[in-house]
Design an enzyme around this catalytic site. Structure first.
Site, mmCIF file in Angstrom:
data_model
loop_
_atom_site.group_PDB
_atom_site.id
_atom_site.type_symbol
_atom_site.label_atom_id
_atom_site.label_comp_id
_atom_site.label_asym_id
_atom_site.label_seq_id
_atom_site.Cartn_x
_atom_site.Cartn_y
_atom_site.Cartn_z
ATOM 1 N N ASP A 12 -3.000 -183.652 11.189
ATOM 2 C CA ASP A 12 -3.021 -183.590 9.734
ATOM 3 C C ASP A 12 -2.845 -184.979 9.135
ATOM 4 O O ASP A 12 -1.920 -185.717 9.515
ATOM 5 C CB ASP A 12 -1.885 -182.700 9.222
ATOM 6 C CG ASP A 12 -2.079 -181.234 9.570
ATOM 7 O OD1 ASP A 12 -3.202 -180.869 9.937
ATOM 8 O OD2 ASP A 12 -1.096 -180.475 9.475
ATOM 9 N N GLY A 48 -2.752 -178.005 12.715
ATOM 10 C CA GLY A 48 -3.643 -176.965 13.212
ATOM 11 C C GLY A 48 -2.924 -175.636 13.118
ATOM 12 O O GLY A 48 -1.735 -175.524 13.463
ATOM 13 N N PHE A 116 -11.872 -180.566 6.549
ATOM 14 C CA PHE A 116 -11.518 -180.327 7.939
ATOM 15 C C PHE A 116 -12.687 -180.718 8.839
ATOM 16 O O PHE A 116 -13.800 -180.240 8.666
ATOM 17 C CB PHE A 116 -11.169 -178.852 8.144
ATOM 18 C CG PHE A 116 -10.557 -178.548 9.491
ATOM 19 C CD1 PHE A 116 -9.192 -178.694 9.695
ATOM 20 C CD2 PHE A 116 -11.338 -178.120 10.549
ATOM 21 C CE1 PHE A 116 -8.625 -178.428 10.922
ATOM 22 C CE2 PHE A 116 -10.784 -177.851 11.780
ATOM 23 C CZ PHE A 116 -9.416 -178.004 11.977
ATOM 24 N N GLN A 172 -8.315 -169.882 5.947
ATOM 25 C CA GLN A 172 -9.203 -170.954 5.488
ATOM 26 C C GLN A 172 -10.680 -170.690 5.743
ATOM 27 O O GLN A 172 -11.531 -171.254 5.059
ATOM 28 C CB GLN A 172 -8.825 -172.288 6.154
ATOM 29 C CG GLN A 172 -7.482 -172.845 5.706
ATOM 30 C CD GLN A 172 -6.401 -172.547 6.708
ATOM 31 O OE1 GLN A 172 -6.385 -171.492 7.315
ATOM 32 N NE2 GLN A 172 -5.480 -173.479 6.877
ATOM 33 N N THR A 223 1.447 -162.922 1.829
ATOM 34 C CA THR A 223 2.447 -163.873 1.352
ATOM 35 C C THR A 223 2.192 -164.176 -0.115
ATOM 36 O O THR A 223 1.048 -164.258 -0.556
ATOM 37 C CB THR A 223 2.419 -165.167 2.185
ATOM 38 O OG1 THR A 223 1.091 -165.705 2.196
ATOM 39 C CG2 THR A 223 2.836 -164.879 3.631
ATOM 40 N N ASP A 257 1.687 -170.798 8.067
ATOM 41 C CA ASP A 257 1.746 -170.742 9.525
ATOM 42 C C ASP A 257 3.167 -170.441 9.998
ATOM 43 O O ASP A 257 3.378 -169.667 10.938
ATOM 44 C CB ASP A 257 1.273 -172.069 10.127
ATOM 45 C CG ASP A 257 -0.105 -172.482 9.647
ATOM 46 O OD1 ASP A 257 -0.883 -171.580 9.247
ATOM 47 O OD2 ASP A 257 -0.409 -173.679 9.664
#
Length: 328
Positions: A12, A48, A116, A172, A223, A257
């Protein structure tokens, strides 16, 4: 539970813009956007989706199986994950491509613009689950998280064919995939993860309403950011999980995540869906308080203290019976 997590493994590159993205857009010229943001800083972090989930699970005392593809620049990252309890023996190393890169800029309202580069991730479509299952003595759950779309479809189809329960986590990749592909990923999932925006996008692209989605999955976990999370099972009242209070807000990258890591840990321990959601919320809060998806520490003592403060002593006692954090 023997849980394999398939998905992206990436580095990242996280930047911060000291303003609001929304102030930079001109409504009449949205078809010709050309923007450049001068950022305050750059931080390079391990990331990731699959790697973040596995890291969180490892920190909570589990040994998740990471499934994905990387470049030959993965050695240091592998060592880091293995030290935190992650089984990396099923990670494919490409001979041609670098490990994937995630480039993300966050504004002062925590909105994000990201790109990405898939790199070696494209080769994850060549990974078969059966040899992994044979190596570890069987799989109880496979989490299909964002990765190369062909890999996501392959792993989902293989789970159905071999009768392995799977969790769908499209997130995503929803923007890239069409309705037929999303239906193929979601239908028959034991668990479906997503945030409230992704929930709406799944329904829009598949043509299924909320009731139809619930009829096709076992448990739907949504969420809700600062509002916590909601858990739905067909024929049962929705379960709202209150958020765990944060000490500060640093960066939202990897928060979802971490929620999945905590939720899956609770499942592995055989706890109720409510406890799973609470563990997920507190794990996610730790990420929000740091920059990067793997820069936090889950200390046994502090985690249980914060869990008690958020959800009560009885709930914490249930978790304490299983929790074996990497840090004391």
């Amino acid at each position: 539970m023997r849980i394999a997590v398939s998905g992206s493994i990436a580095t990242d590159h996280l930047m911060t813009f000291p303003g609001r993205f929304g102030s930079q857009f001109i409504a009449e010229q949205m078809d010709r956007v050309s923007l450049s943001f001068l950022v305050d800083d750059l931080q390079i972090r391990r990331g990731g989706v699959a790697a973040n989930i596995c890291f969180g699970m490892g920190c909570l005392g589990l040994r998740p199986i990471l499934v994905g593809a990387v470049g030959d620049d993965f050695a240091d990252y592998r060592s880091w994950l293995e030290r935190h309890g992650v089984d990396c023996d099923s990670v494919h190393v490409s001979e041609l491509r670098h490990t994937a890169r995630f480039l993300c800029t966050t504004d002062e309202d925590h909105n994000q613009i990201a790109s990405f580069y898939s790199g070696a991730m494209a080769e994850s479509r060549d990974i078969e689950l059966q040899p992994i299952a044979e190596r570890v003595g069987g799989l109880d759950l496979v989490v299909v998280s964002p990765s190369d779309p062909e890999a996501m479809l392959r792993h989902t189809d293989e789970c159905r064919q071999r009768g392995i329960p799977f969790a769908a986590d499209c997130s995503q990749q929803l923007a890239r995939m069409e309705g037929a592909e999303i239906r193929r990923l979601v239908d028959g999932a034991a668990y479906l993860f997503g945030n409230d925006y992704e929930k709406a996008l799944i329904e829009q692209k598949t043509g299924w309403d909320d009731e139809e989605v619930l009829s096709r999955v076992g448990v739907r976990v949504t969420t809700l950011g600062p509002k916590g999370a909601r858990i739905d099972v067909k024929g049962e009242p929705s379960l709202h999980i209150q958020p765990a209070p944060e000490l500060r807000k640093a960066d939202p990258t990897g928060v979802g995540d971490a929620f999945r890591a905590g939720f899956l840990a609770g499942l592995s321990w055989g706890l109720s869906l409510e406890r799973c959601g609470q563990i997920g919320n507190l794990t996610a809060t730790h990420v929000l308080e740091h920059v990067g998806g793997q820069e936090y520490e889950l200390g046994q003592k502090v985690f249980l203290e914060r869990f008690t403060d958020a959800y009560g002593a009885d709930a914490a006692a249930e978790v304490a019976a299983h929790l074996r954090c990497y840090y004391p």
